[in-house]
Design a protein around this motif. Sequence first.
Motif, PDB file in Angstrom:
ATOM      1  N   LEU A 216       0.810  -1.226   0.000  1.00  0.00           N
ATOM      2  CA  LEU A 216       0.000   0.000   0.000  1.00  0.00           C
ATOM      3  C   LEU A 216       0.836   1.265   0.000  1.00  0.00           C
ATOM      4  O   LEU A 216       0.514   2.239  -0.693  1.00  0.00           O
ATOM      5  CB  LEU A 216      -0.935   0.002   1.220  1.00  0.00           C
ATOM      6  N   LEU A 217       1.874   1.267   0.807  1.00  0.00           N
ATOM      7  CA  LEU A 217       2.604   2.516   1.015  1.00  0.00           C
ATOM      8  C   LEU A 217       3.637   2.794  -0.067  1.00  0.00           C
ATOM      9  O   LEU A 217       3.785   3.951  -0.498  1.00  0.00           O
ATOM     10  CB  LEU A 217       3.288   2.487   2.387  1.00  0.00           C
ATOM     11  N   ALA A 218       4.345   1.787  -0.503  1.00  0.00           N
ATOM     12  CA  ALA A 218       5.391   2.017  -1.503  1.00  0.00           C
ATOM     13  C   ALA A 218       4.829   2.619  -2.795  1.00  0.00           C
ATOM     14  O   ALA A 218       5.383   3.616  -3.304  1.00  0.00           O
ATOM     15  CB  ALA A 218       6.136   0.706  -1.785  1.00  0.00           C
ATOM     16  N   PRO A 219       3.718   2.085  -3.363  1.00  0.00           N
ATOM     17  CA  PRO A 219       3.172   2.752  -4.562  1.00  0.00           C
ATOM     18  C   PRO A 219       2.713   4.182  -4.298  1.00  0.00           C
ATOM     19  O   PRO A 219       2.843   5.048  -5.168  1.00  0.00           O
ATOM     20  CB  PRO A 219       1.999   1.848  -4.954  1.00  0.00           C
ATOM     21  N   THR A 220       2.187   4.427  -3.095  1.00  0.00           N
ATOM     22  CA  THR A 220       1.739   5.786  -2.776  1.00  0.00           C
ATOM     23  C   THR A 220       2.907   6.764  -2.749  1.00  0.00           C
ATOM     24  O   THR A 220       2.816   7.880  -3.288  1.00  0.00           O
ATOM     25  CB  THR A 220       1.026   5.791  -1.417  1.00  0.00           C
ATOM     26  N   LEU A 221       4.005   6.348  -2.142  1.00  0.00           N
ATOM     27  CA  LEU A 221       5.175   7.230  -2.095  1.00  0.00           C
ATOM     28  C   LEU A 221       5.758   7.457  -3.491  1.00  0.00           C
ATOM     29  O   LEU A 221       6.176   8.579  -3.830  1.00  0.00           O
ATOM     30  CB  LEU A 221       6.234   6.634  -1.168  1.00  0.00           C
ATOM     31  N   LEU A 222       5.782   6.401  -4.300  1.00  0.00           N
ATOM     32  CA  LEU A 222       6.274   6.569  -5.672  1.00  0.00           C
ATOM     33  C   LEU A 222       5.362   7.485  -6.480  1.00  0.00           C
ATOM     34  O   LEU A 222       5.833   8.300  -7.293  1.00  0.00           O
ATOM     35  CB  LEU A 222       6.392   5.204  -6.349  1.00  0.00           C
TER      36      LEU A 222
ATOM     37  N   TYR B 201       5.095  15.173  -7.905  1.00  0.00           N
ATOM     38  CA  TYR B 201       5.834  16.403  -7.573  1.00  0.00           C
ATOM     39  C   TYR B 201       6.846  16.747  -8.677  1.00  0.00           C
ATOM     40  O   TYR B 201       6.974  17.916  -9.081  1.00  0.00           O
ATOM     41  CB  TYR B 201       6.543  16.223  -6.232  1.00  0.00           C
ATOM     42  N   LEU B 202       7.563  15.742  -9.157  1.00  0.00           N
ATOM     43  CA  LEU B 202       8.550  16.015 -10.204  1.00  0.00           C
ATOM     44  C   LEU B 202       7.875  16.520 -11.480  1.00  0.00           C
ATOM     45  O   LEU B 202       8.407  17.404 -12.165  1.00  0.00           O
ATOM     46  CB  LEU B 202       9.353  14.746 -10.491  1.00  0.00           C
ATOM     47  N   ARG B 203       6.703  15.984 -11.797  1.00  0.00           N
ATOM     48  CA  ARG B 203       5.997  16.444 -12.999  1.00  0.00           C
ATOM     49  C   ARG B 203       5.529  17.890 -12.838  1.00  0.00           C
ATOM     50  O   ARG B 203       5.648  18.700 -13.772  1.00  0.00           O
ATOM     51  CB  ARG B 203       4.804  15.536 -13.274  1.00  0.00           C
TER      52      ARG B 203
ATOM     53  N   LEU C   1       9.733   9.133   5.190  1.00  0.00           N
ATOM     54  CA  LEU C   1       8.514   8.360   5.415  1.00  0.00           C
ATOM     55  C   LEU C   1       8.717   6.902   5.053  1.00  0.00           C
ATOM     56  O   LEU C   1       8.255   5.994   5.757  1.00  0.00           O
ATOM     57  CB  LEU C   1       7.369   8.956   4.594  1.00  0.00           C
ATOM     58  N   ALA C   2       9.397   6.662   3.940  1.00  0.00           N
ATOM     59  CA  ALA C   2       9.673   5.276   3.549  1.00  0.00           C
ATOM     60  C   ALA C   2      10.553   4.584   4.582  1.00  0.00           C
ATOM     61  O   ALA C   2      10.327   3.413   4.922  1.00  0.00           O
ATOM     62  CB  ALA C   2      10.341   5.264   2.175  1.00  0.00           C
TER      63      ALA C   2
END
Length: 330
Positions: free
Chosen positions: A21-27, A33-35, A64-65
């Motif tokens: 759940l969390l890893a895809p959210t952080l990615l 943000y970069l976009r 956070l990660a």
Amino acid sequence: MDHGPHAPQNPADGGALAVLLLAPTLLLCTGAYLRLAHQARRRNPARGWSRWRTAGFLAGLALLALALLPPVGARAHADFRLHMTQHLLVGMYAPLALVLGAPLTLLLRTLPTARGRQLSALLHSRPARALVHPATAWLLSTGSLVALYFTPLYNATTTFPAGHWLLHAHFLLAGCLFAHVVAGPDPAPARPGVRARLVWLGAAIAVHAVVSQLMYGGFWVDVRAPAAEVRTAAEIMYYGGDIAELLLAAALITTWRPEPRTRRAPPRPGGPSEHAPPRRPAEHAPPGRPSEHVPPGHLADQRTVCRVSGPEPGNRHVGTDTTAGGGRER
């Protein structure tokens, strides 16, 4: 202090759920943000977008990660020392880095005009002003520690996995709110002055220190963990919290831009006194007399010639030719 065991849980299950759940959210947050930063640079190449802000936001996501993904995240529910490390990373260090990334400013620069106006109106609304008040941010971030560790609330969050995730969400949102109020570069219409923000930051430092000292001594703390773990967690909270709040104070001083003072020129000898009555506005000037506040360009565009002559014959005519070719005195 209750030294009973934690509720039985399988760390592997919690770690797998966090990764899924969390890893895809952080990615996803990283890519978004970069976009937006790329769009901001493309829309206004001269102004661009600060690489330091980008680095700050990405550092916050990395913290956070580190706190929520294995191995720390999978073992924090069974080790109070790791829980306190999570508390510092999720509630203090990561929020400061995320806020310094100025995500609201980035949104305002990249959203369409209509959406940008809606977001700006939301930031100026009364509920938003009440939310970003320092007292509200202080109660949600620092004041909630008293309710968490001196009541059965923490033990309840360790019993249910959903409660533990809600606790992390509270740490993150409350920490971002307090960091935004104290030192955030994003617009905040109800943000007080620097002195008031330093006072609230000092109050947060004091409460953080008192809670950690009471925890170390075992006074009124209600946490199901061995005494040695609680004392070590109290030390982590004391020293780690001090470092985080010093960083927040440094960010406040760094991002503070005092307004320049304008010096009034001294009155010239023989000129109008500073205590003289104010000049009459143009709209209140009597009819038939030229106003002093009419812009020169307005008369020039109309190609008019104004002449004022004295009532007696022989008087020297004084006039101003304000034709398009430029005014001249005769």
